[in-house]
Design an enzyme around this catalytic site. Sequence first.
Site, PDB file in Angstrom:
ATOM      1  N   HIS A   1       4.815  22.089  64.276  1.00  0.00           N
ATOM      2  CA  HIS A   1       5.358  22.325  62.942  1.00  0.00           C
ATOM      3  C   HIS A   1       6.378  21.272  62.526  1.00  0.00           C
ATOM      4  CE1 HIS A   1       5.894  24.875  59.482  1.00  0.00           C
ATOM      5  NE2 HIS A   1       7.182  25.038  59.704  1.00  0.00           N
ATOM      6  N   SER A   3       9.016  22.364  56.022  1.00  0.00           N
ATOM      7  CA  SER A   3       8.815  23.790  56.219  1.00  0.00           C
ATOM      8  C   SER A   3       9.288  24.573  54.993  1.00  0.00           C
ATOM      9  CB  SER A   3       9.529  24.225  57.507  1.00  0.00           C
ATOM     10  OG  SER A   3       9.158  25.525  57.887  1.00  0.00           O
ATOM     11  N   ASP A  29      -0.954  23.841  63.964  1.00  0.00           N
ATOM     12  CA  ASP A  29       0.398  24.275  63.629  1.00  0.00           C
ATOM     13  C   ASP A  29       0.436  25.792  63.725  1.00  0.00           C
ATOM     14  OD1 ASP A  29       2.835  24.966  62.459  1.00  0.00           O
ATOM     15  OD2 ASP A  29       2.667  23.532  60.822  1.00  0.00           O
TER      16      ASP A  29
END
Length: 267
Positions: free
Chosen positions: A245, A95, A217
Amino acid sequence: MDIRRRNNVNVTGRDDAPVLLLAHGFGCDQNMWRLVVPALAERYRVVLFDYVGSGGSDLSAWSEERYASLHGYAADVVDVCEELDVRQAVFVGHSVSAMVGVLAAQAAPERIGALVMVTPSPCYIDDEGYRGGFSTADIDELLDSLEANYLGWSSAMAPVIMGNPERPELGRELTNSFCATDPDIARVFARTTFLTDSREDLKSVSVPTLVLECEQDAIAPREVGAYVHAAIPSSHLVTLAATGHCPQLSAPEATAEAILDFLESRQ
């Protein structure tokens, strides 16, 4: 300063092998990697750590001034690499940490030899010709909600971020991880994560790069993966048959396999 204690550094795997440095995302810690570590550690030396303010790090070392920018998190990465005398590591960032890895490679190119970006996003806010997945109003509302009631926000948002509603235990794990983070620290990290625009930084990436995205996502739509891939000429894009995610939790076997395939292709 004891960097190993400050960043709760743990090393596993083969001592004589290339180094993989695994970096967690917002509201998480190194425990998020536990399901992929065994496969990676069979062939590589795996370095795990927590950013200051997260997990088992030394919270007394946290300062809003340093961690109000992604450069502060990149400085943690460089500190860990220098402490362990790591060179040409493969940085695996989840991320927001995908962009932290880009900044760390800028700051200390001798330390980072390749990047693996797991569900990256250089900018979460939609712009002309760019879809980040959120409007400015969306992000403002998200941050206002987080600051007003962090625990309530965590309970509501973590399952959305995780996806996989048929596997509620995954959402609960992310909720618990978020809730274990100090709300004041989380507020700063969230603003840094969701308000930073790192698109220009992608142009600096010259090392081999794997971009890992999921088929669905809610936080980083596939347009983002395509954008990152197009912006980094040396990148390879892999779309996992996974949802959410956090594929290192929802699809650990596929995630580990994609990382290993990328690493083996470089040898």
